[in-house]
Design a protein around this motif. Structure first.
Motif, PDB file in Angstrom:
ATOM      1  N   GLU A  95       0.862  -1.171   0.000  1.00 32.31           N
ATOM      2  CA  GLU A  95       0.000   0.000   0.000  1.00 32.31           C
ATOM      3  C   GLU A  95       0.902   1.226   0.000  1.00 32.31           C
ATOM      4  N   LEU A  96       0.434   2.283  -0.613  1.00 30.87           N
ATOM      5  CA  LEU A  96       1.166   3.546  -0.608  1.00 30.87           C
ATOM      6  C   LEU A  96       0.353   4.560   0.177  1.00 30.87           C
ATOM      7  N   ALA A  97       1.035   5.379   0.963  1.00 30.09           N
ATOM      8  CA  ALA A  97       0.362   6.440   1.702  1.00 30.09           C
ATOM      9  C   ALA A  97       1.177   7.721   1.630  1.00 30.09           C
ATOM     10  N   LEU A  98       0.484   8.832   1.592  1.00 26.71           N
ATOM     11  CA  LEU A  98       1.083  10.140   1.785  1.00 26.71           C
ATOM     12  C   LEU A  98       0.665  10.600   3.174  1.00 26.71           C
ATOM     13  N   VAL A  99       1.655  10.985   3.977  1.00 32.34           N
ATOM     14  CA  VAL A  99       1.405  11.333   5.368  1.00 32.34           C
ATOM     15  C   VAL A  99       1.957  12.732   5.633  1.00 32.34           C
ATOM     16  N   ALA A 111      10.425  13.259  13.583  1.00 36.18           N
ATOM     17  CA  ALA A 111       9.653  12.804  12.424  1.00 36.18           C
ATOM     18  C   ALA A 111      10.591  12.327  11.317  1.00 36.18           C
ATOM     19  N   LEU A 112      11.653  13.063  11.061  1.00 34.05           N
ATOM     20  CA  LEU A 112      12.631  12.651  10.045  1.00 34.05           C
ATOM     21  C   LEU A 112      13.337  11.360  10.434  1.00 34.05           C
ATOM     22  N   ARG A 113      13.676  11.216  11.717  1.00 32.04           N
ATOM     23  CA  ARG A 113      14.348   9.996  12.192  1.00 32.04           C
ATOM     24  C   ARG A 113      13.447   8.777  12.020  1.00 32.04           C
ATOM     25  N   LEU A 114      12.187   8.906  12.414  1.00 30.00           N
ATOM     26  CA  LEU A 114      11.247   7.790  12.269  1.00 30.00           C
ATOM     27  C   LEU A 114      10.981   7.474  10.797  1.00 30.00           C
ATOM     28  N   ALA A 115      10.880   8.510   9.979  1.00 29.04           N
ATOM     29  CA  ALA A 115      10.679   8.291   8.545  1.00 29.04           C
ATOM     30  C   ALA A 115      11.836   7.485   7.974  1.00 29.04           C
ATOM     31  N   ASP A 116      13.036   7.784   8.394  1.00 23.72           N
ATOM     32  CA  ASP A 116      14.209   7.048   7.926  1.00 23.72           C
ATOM     33  C   ASP A 116      14.135   5.575   8.343  1.00 23.72           C
ATOM     34  N   ILE A 117      13.729   5.326   9.565  1.00 25.63           N
ATOM     35  CA  ILE A 117      13.602   3.948  10.065  1.00 25.63           C
ATOM     36  C   ILE A 117      12.572   3.172   9.244  1.00 25.63           C
ATOM     37  N   PHE A 118      11.462   3.820   8.896  1.00 23.61           N
ATOM     38  CA  PHE A 118      10.386   3.177   8.143  1.00 23.61           C
ATOM     39  C   PHE A 118      10.601   3.241   6.630  1.00 23.61           C
ATOM     40  N   ARG A 119      11.700   3.835   6.214  1.00 19.98           N
ATOM     41  CA  ARG A 119      12.012   4.039   4.793  1.00 19.98           C
ATOM     42  C   ARG A 119      10.933   4.863   4.089  1.00 19.98           C
ATOM     43  N   ALA A 120      10.370   5.802   4.838  1.00 18.74           N
ATOM     44  CA  ALA A 120       9.427   6.759   4.260  1.00 18.74           C
ATOM     45  C   ALA A 120      10.257   7.896   3.675  1.00 18.74           C
ATOM     46  N   ARG A 121       9.818   8.412   2.567  1.00 19.05           N
ATOM     47  CA  ARG A 121      10.585   9.412   1.839  1.00 19.05           C
ATOM     48  C   ARG A 121       9.866  10.757   1.892  1.00 19.05           C
ATOM     49  N   PRO A 122      10.573  11.824   2.293  1.00 20.16           N
ATOM     50  CA  PRO A 122       9.930  13.140   2.228  1.00 20.16           C
ATOM     51  C   PRO A 122       9.754  13.550   0.763  1.00 20.16           C
TER      52      PRO A 122
END
Length: 171
Positions: A95-99, A111-122
């Motif tokens: 699934e893809l999400a924009l958060v 938020a940036l640290r957690l995004a990195d852990i989850f491989r979420a991309r800004p």
């Protein structure tokens, strides 16, 4: 017919259909008429000549209800094939999400640290917010969203689940 939560099982159905007007309404109507909920629904053209689409539906219900849904879907004329990925064997779900998350200072860094852990991309950034793009299994997306709630979640957009059988055979 009210289904007890303890009896309900999550199922991912792949439905291959003729790409024609009204088919999605027929399928959604089948669920609605019987009181079954659709948790997620995605549709995409899957043929070169745009004649066939795949509908992926995530629903919940006991096995006999899911069997009933599959049988009723199979009877619809423009339906070519119905596969319950949950029952068919090993499969991949994404699934893809924009958060969108607002925050400054320490919350922004977290938020940036957690995004990195989850491989979420800004994919968008301002001085007061981010929009992250995350892909993965639905539970990963759910976990990321839950953590972002604590840091200033503003908005979420989700595509819905897409699933496919593992291995060389099509489903």
């Amino acid at each position: 017919m009210k289904i007890k939560q303890s009896e309900a099982e999550r199922h991912v159905l792949n439905i291959t259909v003729d790409n024609e007007a009204g088919i999605l309404a027929k399928i959604a109507g089948l669920f609605t008429a019987r009181g079954y909920n659709i948790d997620s629904l995605t549709v995409a053209d899957i043929s070169e000549n745009h004649s066939v689409s795949r509908i992926t539906i995530v629903t919940n219900g006991p096995p006999h209800v899911i069997d009933q849904i599959e049988a009723q879907l199979d009877r619809l004329v423009p339906v070519h094939r119905v596969v319950d990925l949950t029952q068919a064997g090993p499969h991949v779900e994404r699934e893809l999400a924009l958060v969108k998350v607002s925050g400054v200072g320490e919350k922004r860094v977290e938020a940036l640290r957690l995004a990195d852990i989850f491989r979420a991309r800004p994919v968008d950034t301002t001085t007061g917010s981010f929009i992250f793009e995350i892909t993965g299994p639905p539970d990963k997306v759910d976990s990321f969203i839950a953590l972002m709630r604590e840091l200033g979640l503003v908005e979420v957009g989700r595509t819905g689940v897409v699933g496919m059988m593992r291995g060389p055979e099509a489903a």
